[in-house]
Design an enzyme around this catalytic site. Structure first.
Site, PDB file in Angstrom:
ATOM      1  N   VAL A 100       0.835  -1.199   0.000  1.00 25.51           N
ATOM      2  CA  VAL A 100       0.000   0.000   0.000  1.00 25.51           C
ATOM      3  C   VAL A 100       0.873   1.255   0.000  1.00 25.51           C
ATOM      4  O   VAL A 100       0.399   2.345   0.266  1.00 25.51           O
ATOM      5  CB  VAL A 100      -0.939  -0.001   1.245  1.00 25.51           C
ATOM      6  CG1 VAL A 100      -1.903  -1.174   1.195  1.00 25.51           C
ATOM      7  CG2 VAL A 100      -0.132  -0.050   2.558  1.00 25.51           C
ATOM      8  N   HIS A 116      -4.685  -4.166  -2.089  1.00 26.96           N
ATOM      9  CA  HIS A 116      -5.034  -3.854  -0.695  1.00 26.96           C
ATOM     10  C   HIS A 116      -5.159  -2.358  -0.424  1.00 26.96           C
ATOM     11  O   HIS A 116      -5.039  -1.927   0.715  1.00 26.96           O
ATOM     12  CB  HIS A 116      -4.000  -4.473   0.253  1.00 26.96           C
ATOM     13  CG  HIS A 116      -4.076  -5.973   0.313  1.00 26.96           C
ATOM     14  ND1 HIS A 116      -3.091  -6.765   0.854  1.00 26.96           N
ATOM     15  CD2 HIS A 116      -5.040  -6.829  -0.108  1.00 26.96           C
ATOM     16  CE1 HIS A 116      -3.446  -8.044   0.760  1.00 26.96           C
ATOM     17  NE2 HIS A 116      -4.611  -8.105   0.173  1.00 26.96           N
ATOM     18  N   CYS A 147     -13.094  14.106   8.101  1.00 24.42           N
ATOM     19  CA  CYS A 147     -13.490  14.546   6.752  1.00 24.42           C
ATOM     20  C   CYS A 147     -14.102  15.940   6.835  1.00 24.42           C
ATOM     21  O   CYS A 147     -14.424  16.422   7.930  1.00 24.42           O
ATOM     22  CB  CYS A 147     -14.513  13.522   6.263  1.00 24.42           C
ATOM     23  SG  CYS A 147     -15.216  13.814   4.654  1.00 24.42           S
ATOM     24  N   CYS A 149     -17.005  16.546   6.144  1.00 24.93           N
ATOM     25  CA  CYS A 149     -18.364  16.328   6.677  1.00 24.93           C
ATOM     26  C   CYS A 149     -18.322  15.997   8.169  1.00 24.93           C
ATOM     27  O   CYS A 149     -19.352  15.679   8.760  1.00 24.93           O
ATOM     28  CB  CYS A 149     -19.064  15.199   5.912  1.00 24.93           C
ATOM     29  SG  CYS A 149     -18.543  13.542   6.423  1.00 24.93           S
ATOM     30  N   GLY A 186       8.357 -11.787  -2.812  1.00 21.24           N
ATOM     31  CA  GLY A 186       8.343 -11.119  -1.498  1.00 21.24           C
ATOM     32  C   GLY A 186       7.016 -11.172  -0.777  1.00 21.24           C
ATOM     33  O   GLY A 186       6.680 -10.247  -0.048  1.00 21.24           O
ATOM     34  N   THR A 187       6.280 -12.262  -0.947  1.00 14.48           N
ATOM     35  CA  THR A 187       5.029 -12.401  -0.195  1.00 14.48           C
ATOM     36  C   THR A 187       5.027 -13.733   0.541  1.00 14.48           C
ATOM     37  O   THR A 187       5.520 -14.739   0.010  1.00 14.48           O
ATOM     38  CB  THR A 187       3.786 -12.252  -1.098  1.00 14.48           C
ATOM     39  OG1 THR A 187       2.616 -12.494  -0.302  1.00 14.48           O
ATOM     40  CG2 THR A 187       3.785 -13.187  -2.292  1.00 14.48           C
TER      41      THR A 187
HETATM   42  P1  OAD Z   1       4.364 -10.644   4.889  1.00 19.45           P
HETATM   43  O1  OAD Z   1       4.951  -9.784   5.937  1.00 19.45           O
HETATM   44  O2  OAD Z   1       3.357 -11.646   5.286  1.00 19.45           O
HETATM   45  O3  OAD Z   1       5.527 -11.461   4.146  1.00 19.45           O
HETATM   46  C1  OAD Z   1       6.671 -10.839   3.653  1.00 19.45           C
HETATM   47  C2  OAD Z   1       7.441 -11.897   2.899  1.00 19.45           C
HETATM   48  O4  OAD Z   1       8.549 -11.261   2.324  1.00 19.45           O
HETATM   49  C3  OAD Z   1       7.981 -13.039   3.784  1.00 19.45           C
HETATM   50  O5  OAD Z   1       7.679 -14.268   3.157  1.00 19.45           O
HETATM   51  C4  OAD Z   1       9.493 -12.788   3.805  1.00 19.45           C
HETATM   52  O6  OAD Z   1      10.249 -13.995   3.835  1.00 19.45           O
HETATM   53  C5  OAD Z   1       9.696 -12.070   2.504  1.00 19.45           C
HETATM   54  N1  OAD Z   1      10.839 -11.147   2.484  1.00 19.45           N
HETATM   55  C6  OAD Z   1      11.274 -10.314   3.452  1.00 19.45           C
HETATM   56  N2  OAD Z   1      12.309  -9.577   3.030  1.00 19.45           N
HETATM   57  C7  OAD Z   1      12.559  -9.951   1.751  1.00 19.45           C
HETATM   58  C8  OAD Z   1      13.508  -9.560   0.765  1.00 19.45           C
HETATM   59  N3  OAD Z   1      14.418  -8.616   1.003  1.00 19.45           N
HETATM   60  N4  OAD Z   1      13.438 -10.165  -0.430  1.00 19.45           N
HETATM   61  C9  OAD Z   1      12.529 -11.136  -0.695  1.00 19.45           C
HETATM   62  N5  OAD Z   1      11.605 -11.536   0.187  1.00 19.45           N
HETATM   63  C10 OAD Z   1      11.612 -10.964   1.405  1.00 19.45           C
HETATM   64  O7  OAD Z   1       3.829  -9.679   3.730  1.00 19.45           O
HETATM   65  P2  OAD Z   1       2.754  -9.957   2.593  1.00 19.45           P
HETATM   66  O8  OAD Z   1       2.894 -11.328   2.048  1.00 19.45           O
HETATM   67  O9  OAD Z   1       2.794  -8.815   1.675  1.00 19.45           O
HETATM   68  O10 OAD Z   1      -2.463  -6.930   4.227  1.00 19.45           O
HETATM   69  O11 OAD Z   1       1.440  -9.894   3.434  1.00 19.45           O
HETATM   70  C11 OAD Z   1       0.217  -9.934   2.774  1.00 19.45           C
HETATM   71  C12 OAD Z   1      -0.757  -9.010   3.437  1.00 19.45           C
HETATM   72  O12 OAD Z   1      -0.854  -9.308   4.831  1.00 19.45           O
HETATM   73  C13 OAD Z   1      -0.340  -7.550   3.414  1.00 19.45           C
HETATM   74  O13 OAD Z   1      -0.697  -6.898   2.238  1.00 19.45           O
HETATM   75  C14 OAD Z   1      -1.082  -6.991   4.559  1.00 19.45           C
HETATM   76  C15 OAD Z   1      -0.792  -8.068   5.572  1.00 19.45           C
HETATM   77  O14 OAD Z   1      -1.622  -8.106   6.623  1.00 19.45           O
HETATM   78  C16 OAD Z   1      -3.260  -6.059   4.820  1.00 19.45           C
HETATM   79  O15 OAD Z   1      -2.856  -5.166   5.529  1.00 19.45           O
HETATM   80  C17 OAD Z   1      -4.680  -6.292   4.486  1.00 19.45           C
END
Ligand code: OAD
Length: 243
Positions: A100, A116, A147, A149, A186-187
């Site tokens: 975000v 998101h 806001c 409002c 990176g997720t």
């Molecule tokens: P996470 O914090 O769950 O995961 C981050 C991932 O990035 C992990 O698997 C790490 O191993 C990996 N990581 C960290 N540093 C890295 C690097 N330098 N290179 C490669 N990988 C790396 O984040 P998201 O998967 O984005 O949603 O989480 C998904 C959603 O959960 C987010 O958008 C957010 C969160 O709650 C909301 O806020 C709704």
């Protein structure tokens, strides 16, 4: 592994990329899970909920203001820039991000969808108006932004338990239906519906590549899983593509 991924990308005409917080980690933005997801002893996943906001909106805003100020002072990193390069190289490209923070856009990504929401937009709980958010200069205005409002503003992001924007998800699905390759970067692969993307890509006969610091639930589904920093690995992919 990098070599195999490069071979796949050289044959790719249509590339779908999914990114998560790991892509912004090298810009100094804490991820959600793991030790860096902790803030004042609260876990990020405890704060990013409608229930947390209802119970204590000032606490949730304090956390978002903290994240906003980190992001404003951060710069896109080599991972963001490598994805811009990939977009330039590929005939067809779509980036779906769970982030975000606008760092992809600041790096120059153009064909991008935010699943998101965006931390620099607000939504009014009374009139539903969505508007850009500038961090207030006066500390007192930071506690509970309102806001015009007079309704309470919330960050225009998707929290746990809330629906993701339907139109964005549909556009991602449409693109996935004809994509050659999906790159998942990176997720943690545990938050739905984004977590379903590797499987959806496979069902559509796309080849799948994961880049992450560590193994994830996605690693066993994808064709190639490469472990390391997104910045390093994506830059290596670009170098390989240019050879
Ligand atoms: P996470 O914090 O769950 O995961 C981050 C991932 O990035 C992990 O698997 C790490 O191993 C990996 N990581 C960290 N540093 C890295 C690097 N330098 N290179 C490669 N990988 C790396 O984040 P998201 O998967 O984005 O949603 O989480 C998904 C959603 O959960 C987010 O958008 C957010 C969160 O709650 C909301 O806020 C709704």
């Amino acid at each position: 592994m990098i070599h195999e991924a490069c071979t796949i990308l050289k044959e790719t005409q249509t590339l779908f990329v999914l990114t998560g917080a790991g892509v912004s980690a090298e810009s100094g933005i804490p991820t959600f899970r793991g030790s860096s997801g902790l803030w004042k002893n609260y876990s990020a996943t405890e704060l990013a909920t409608p229930q947390a906001f209802k119970k204590n909106p000032a606490l949730v805003w304090e956390w978002y203001h903290w994240r906003q100020s980190l992001i404003v002072n951060a710069e896109p990193n080599p991972a963001h820039y490598a994805l811009v390069k990939l977009e330039e190289i590929m005939p067809h490209f779509l980036l779906l991000t769970q982030n975000v923070d606008s760092l992809h856009q600041r790096a120059g990504s153009r064909n991008i969808l935010e699943l998101h929401g965006n931390i620099f937009r607000t939504r009014c709980l009374r009139c539903d108006r969505v508007a850009p958010y500038k961090i207030p200069e006066k500390k007192s205005d930071k506690i509970l932004p309102t806001c015009s409002c007079d309704g309470l503003l919330r960050p225009d992001v998707v929290w746990f338990g809330e629906s993701i924007p339907h139109a964005i998800w549909q556009r991602a699905q449409d693109f996935l239906s004809h994509t050659d390759t999906a790159l998942i970067c990176g997720t943690s692969g545990v938050v739905w519906p984004a977590a379903a993307i590797p499987e959806i890509a496979r069902q559509n006969n796309a080849r799948t590549i994961e880049i992450n610091l560590e193994p994830t639930p996605v690693s066993s589904i994808v064709d190639i899983s490469i472990q390391g920093k997104a910045g390093d690995l994506l830059q290596q992919l670009i170098s390989g593509l240019n050879q």
